[in-house]
Design a protein around this motif. Structure first.
Motif, PDB file in Angstrom:
ATOM      1  N   SER A  82       0.808  -1.222   0.000  1.00  0.00           N
ATOM      2  CA  SER A  82       0.000   0.000   0.000  1.00  0.00           C
ATOM      3  C   SER A  82       0.839   1.270   0.000  1.00  0.00           C
ATOM      4  N   GLY A  83       2.149   1.171   0.140  1.00  0.00           N
ATOM      5  CA  GLY A  83       3.009   2.352   0.128  1.00  0.00           C
ATOM      6  C   GLY A  83       3.069   3.002   1.496  1.00  0.00           C
ATOM      7  N   TRP A  84       4.112   3.805   1.709  1.00  0.00           N
ATOM      8  CA  TRP A  84       4.337   4.492   2.976  1.00  0.00           C
ATOM      9  C   TRP A  84       4.041   5.974   2.807  1.00  0.00           C
ATOM     10  N   PRO A  85       3.121   6.526   3.591  1.00  0.00           N
ATOM     11  CA  PRO A  85       2.885   7.972   3.512  1.00  0.00           C
ATOM     12  C   PRO A  85       4.062   8.736   4.116  1.00  0.00           C
ATOM     13  N   ILE A  86       4.275   9.924   3.618  1.00  0.00           N
ATOM     14  CA  ILE A  86       5.366  10.769   4.090  1.00  0.00           C
ATOM     15  C   ILE A  86       4.904  11.564   5.310  1.00  0.00           C
ATOM     16  N   ALA A  87       5.714  11.550   6.364  1.00  0.00           N
ATOM     17  CA  ALA A  87       5.408  12.339   7.565  1.00  0.00           C
ATOM     18  C   ALA A  87       5.994  13.741   7.460  1.00  0.00           C
ATOM     19  N   ALA A  88       7.163  13.876   6.830  1.00  0.00           N
ATOM     20  CA  ALA A  88       7.804  15.170   6.628  1.00  0.00           C
ATOM     21  C   ALA A  88       8.789  15.033   5.478  1.00  0.00           C
TER      22      ALA A  88
ATOM     23  N   LEU B 173       9.642   9.009   7.074  1.00  0.00           N
ATOM     24  CA  LEU B 173       8.429   8.212   7.182  1.00  0.00           C
ATOM     25  C   LEU B 173       8.029   8.168   8.642  1.00  0.00           C
ATOM     26  N   GLY B 174       6.733   8.153   8.905  1.00  0.00           N
ATOM     27  CA  GLY B 174       6.227   8.193  10.271  1.00  0.00           C
ATOM     28  C   GLY B 174       6.496   6.931  11.046  1.00  0.00           C
TER      29      GLY B 174
END
Length: 119
Positions: A85-91, A109-110
């Motif tokens: 599902s991919g990794w969302p970016i935290a910053a 990554l968070g």
């Protein structure tokens, strides 16, 4: 990009960016684009753009040519958009090189979320 840094980007990192929002308000992502990059597994305390503290357990270095936004998903080496599902970016931040031009992206990554009191 600095040649020493460029030599360290030996992994293939894929990124996908949001192209639209569906009727449920969820992001719809386009095709992934492969970039040479580097995954760094290290815990770092960060602040999100909203001022919340969090622990980033993984940082990614990508060339400045990669299109990175707050809605980018990152696929680590060996991951694919069909199986993961991919990794969302935290910053994220665009770093400046020695010649004062855009050099590379640093993406966090968070991990564990923390409130402003550090709890």
């Amino acid at each position: 990009m600095d040649s020493q840094l460029s030599q360290q980007l030996g992994q293939t990192i894929k990124v996908a960016n949001s192209t639209a929002v569906n009727s449920d308000g969820e992001s719809v992502y386009g095709a992934t684009v492969s970039h040479s990059g580097r995954v760094i597994d290290r815990m770092v305390m960060m602040h999100s753009p909203q001022g919340e503290r969090f622990v980033s357990e993984r940082q990614i270095v990508l060339p400045a040519t990669a299109l990175i936004t707050s809605n980018t998903l990152v696929y680590l080496p060996g991951e694919t958009s069909s199986a993961n599902s991919g990794w969302p970016i935290a910053a994220y931040a665009l770093r400046v090189g020695e010649n004062s031009s855009s050099d590379h992206w640093k993406v966090w990554l968070g991990g564990v979320t923390r409130d402003s009191a550090g709890r």
